[in-house]
Design a protein around this motif. Sequence first.
Motif, mmCIF file in Angstrom:
data_model
loop_
_atom_site.group_PDB
_atom_site.id
_atom_site.type_symbol
_atom_site.label_atom_id
_atom_site.label_comp_id
_atom_site.label_asym_id
_atom_site.label_seq_id
_atom_site.Cartn_x
_atom_site.Cartn_y
_atom_site.Cartn_z
ATOM 1 N N VAL A 41 60.329 19.503 35.202
ATOM 2 C CA VAL A 41 59.614 20.423 34.434
ATOM 3 C C VAL A 41 58.170 20.513 35.003
ATOM 4 C CG1 VAL A 41 58.460 20.933 31.955
ATOM 5 C CG2 VAL A 41 60.873 19.685 32.132
ATOM 6 N N PHE A 42 57.791 21.742 35.243
ATOM 7 C CA PHE A 42 56.430 21.920 35.890
ATOM 8 C C PHE A 42 55.742 22.717 34.792
ATOM 9 C CE2 PHE A 42 53.184 23.610 38.500
ATOM 10 C CZ PHE A 42 53.048 22.607 39.340
ATOM 11 N N LEU A 43 54.579 22.129 34.474
ATOM 12 C CA LEU A 43 53.776 22.818 33.517
ATOM 13 C C LEU A 43 52.497 23.700 34.156
ATOM 14 C CD1 LEU A 43 53.457 19.995 30.961
ATOM 15 C CD2 LEU A 43 54.860 22.032 30.919
ATOM 16 N N PHE A 44 52.104 25.172 33.900
ATOM 17 C CA PHE A 44 51.041 25.779 34.533
ATOM 18 C C PHE A 44 50.206 26.191 33.205
ATOM 19 C CE2 PHE A 44 54.478 27.424 37.636
ATOM 20 C CZ PHE A 44 53.680 27.513 38.649
ATOM 21 N N ALA A 45 49.148 26.793 33.716
ATOM 22 C CA ALA A 45 48.310 27.482 32.680
ATOM 23 C C ALA A 45 48.162 26.832 31.561
ATOM 24 C CB ALA A 45 48.683 29.068 32.489
#
Length: 120
Positions: A41-45
């Motif tokens: 899982v990659f979290l942006f913004a």
Amino acid sequence: MKFLFALHDPPYGTERTYNGIRWARQMLDTNGTQPDNEVKVFLFADAVVSVMSEQKTPNGFYNIASMLKALASKGAAVGICGTCLDARGIAEDMILKGAHRSSMAELADWTTWADQVVNV
């Protein structure tokens, strides 16, 4: 299969991040039908706020940080956009255990690693 989930929305106010985490968890919890599934899982913004470790939510309300911690404990990798953390003033000591500061370079590696990319 290998799945990469990219999350963008804030942890509260919409349910996109909540549902993205639930979906990622389900890909690991397949009751033995797909025991080889792997999830990152990659979290942006504004989704990076999800990894702040001291979240307090009302009783009966979901806690995104707890959900991410549980997902990491099941073997999912959780990366957080470092630039996005900096822009929001979130220091590394504020990040929950099981998640790590990441980069676009790592996201590129994860993208080529994944059989399926889910952009939530």
